[in-house]
Design a protein around this motif. Sequence first.
Motif, PDB file in Angstrom:
ATOM      1  N   ASN A  71       7.869  14.150  -2.567  1.00 35.93           N
ATOM      2  CA  ASN A  71       6.990  13.480  -3.518  1.00 35.93           C
ATOM      3  C   ASN A  71       6.426  12.177  -2.958  1.00 35.93           C
ATOM      4  O   ASN A  71       6.369  11.161  -3.640  1.00 35.93           O
ATOM      5  CB  ASN A  71       7.710  13.220  -4.838  1.00 35.93           C
ATOM      6  N   GLU A  72       6.049  12.225  -1.676  1.00 38.27           N
ATOM      7  CA  GLU A  72       5.469  11.080  -0.975  1.00 38.27           C
ATOM      8  C   GLU A  72       6.402   9.870  -0.925  1.00 38.27           C
ATOM      9  O   GLU A  72       5.979   8.737  -0.814  1.00 38.27           O
ATOM     10  CB  GLU A  72       4.114  10.700  -1.582  1.00 38.27           C
ATOM     11  N   GLN A  73       7.706  10.133  -1.007  1.00 33.98           N
ATOM     12  CA  GLN A  73       8.730   9.093  -0.905  1.00 33.98           C
ATOM     13  C   GLN A  73       9.575   9.372   0.338  1.00 33.98           C
ATOM     14  O   GLN A  73      10.062  10.489   0.519  1.00 33.98           O
ATOM     15  CB  GLN A  73       9.648   9.109  -2.134  1.00 33.98           C
ATOM     16  N   ARG A 126       1.227   3.329   6.447  1.00 28.86           N
ATOM     17  CA  ARG A 126       0.697   3.003   5.110  1.00 28.86           C
ATOM     18  C   ARG A 126      -0.823   3.056   5.137  1.00 28.86           C
ATOM     19  O   ARG A 126      -1.454   2.742   6.127  1.00 28.86           O
ATOM     20  CB  ARG A 126       1.166   1.619   4.681  1.00 28.86           C
ATOM     21  N   ASP A 177       5.234  -0.121   7.536  1.00 23.29           N
ATOM     22  CA  ASP A 177       4.062  -0.779   6.968  1.00 23.29           C
ATOM     23  C   ASP A 177       2.889  -0.777   7.947  1.00 23.29           C
ATOM     24  O   ASP A 177       1.740  -0.525   7.566  1.00 23.29           O
ATOM     25  CB  ASP A 177       4.384  -2.215   6.560  1.00 23.29           C
ATOM     26  N   SER A 214       0.822  -1.190   0.000  1.00 23.83           N
ATOM     27  CA  SER A 214       0.000   0.000   0.000  1.00 23.83           C
ATOM     28  C   SER A 214       0.868   1.256   0.000  1.00 23.83           C
ATOM     29  O   SER A 214       2.055   1.217   0.279  1.00 23.83           O
ATOM     30  CB  SER A 214      -0.949  -0.019   1.190  1.00 23.83           C
ATOM     31  N   LYS A 215       0.202   2.345  -0.317  1.00 23.41           N
ATOM     32  CA  LYS A 215       0.870   3.629  -0.446  1.00 23.41           C
ATOM     33  C   LYS A 215       1.194   4.226   0.926  1.00 23.41           C
ATOM     34  O   LYS A 215       0.457   4.057   1.885  1.00 23.41           O
ATOM     35  CB  LYS A 215      -0.068   4.554  -1.218  1.00 23.41           C
ATOM     36  N   LEU A 216       2.285   4.942   1.001  1.00 20.64           N
ATOM     37  CA  LEU A 216       2.676   5.654   2.207  1.00 20.64           C
ATOM     38  C   LEU A 216       1.744   6.847   2.390  1.00 20.64           C
ATOM     39  O   LEU A 216       1.452   7.564   1.429  1.00 20.64           O
ATOM     40  CB  LEU A 216       4.116   6.141   2.063  1.00 20.64           C
ATOM     41  N   LYS A 217       1.230   7.025   3.598  1.00 25.34           N
ATOM     42  CA  LYS A 217       0.362   8.182   3.842  1.00 25.34           C
ATOM     43  C   LYS A 217       1.196   9.462   3.780  1.00 25.34           C
ATOM     44  O   LYS A 217       2.427   9.426   3.857  1.00 25.34           O
ATOM     45  CB  LYS A 217      -0.350   8.049   5.183  1.00 25.34           C
ATOM     46  N   ILE A 218       0.534  10.586   3.659  1.00 25.73           N
ATOM     47  CA  ILE A 218       1.231  11.868   3.667  1.00 25.73           C
ATOM     48  C   ILE A 218       1.743  12.099   5.086  1.00 25.73           C
ATOM     49  O   ILE A 218       0.990  12.053   6.052  1.00 25.73           O
ATOM     50  CB  ILE A 218       0.306  12.997   3.207  1.00 25.73           C
ATOM     51  N   TYR A 238      11.914  13.323   2.830  1.00 26.84           N
ATOM     52  CA  TYR A 238      10.542  13.031   2.424  1.00 26.84           C
ATOM     53  C   TYR A 238      10.140  14.018   1.347  1.00 26.84           C
ATOM     54  O   TYR A 238       9.908  15.195   1.607  1.00 26.84           O
ATOM     55  CB  TYR A 238       9.610  13.129   3.634  1.00 26.84           C
TER      56      TYR A 238
END
Length: 94
Positions: free
Chosen positions: A49-51, A93, A89, A2-6, A47
């Motif tokens: 671009n949501e990375q 996430r 995770d 799943s995507k990392l939250k902001i 941190y």
Amino acid sequence: MSKLKILTPDDLSKISDDFGEILEREISKTISTKELEDLDLDITLSYENEQLDVDVDVGVLFDELSEITQDQIMKAIDEAYLKFDSYIDENFRV
């Protein structure tokens, strides 16, 4: 995966602190406190671009009689990164 939250600045501070604790635990499994004279952790979070990128420099000063090798320290750091991935995770996430 799943995507990392902001992440907020507070999230980043918590992540840095918690990763430091994970690192300390893993290193203490490898090095007896009798062999360790000093431990310096420098954790850098980036941190954008949501990375999330995490870099760590570990400075370890051993007792002169210690037989701990760099390889053992690297394995402890690798194990800490694996546990850190699980932590991210579970907590950050969506």
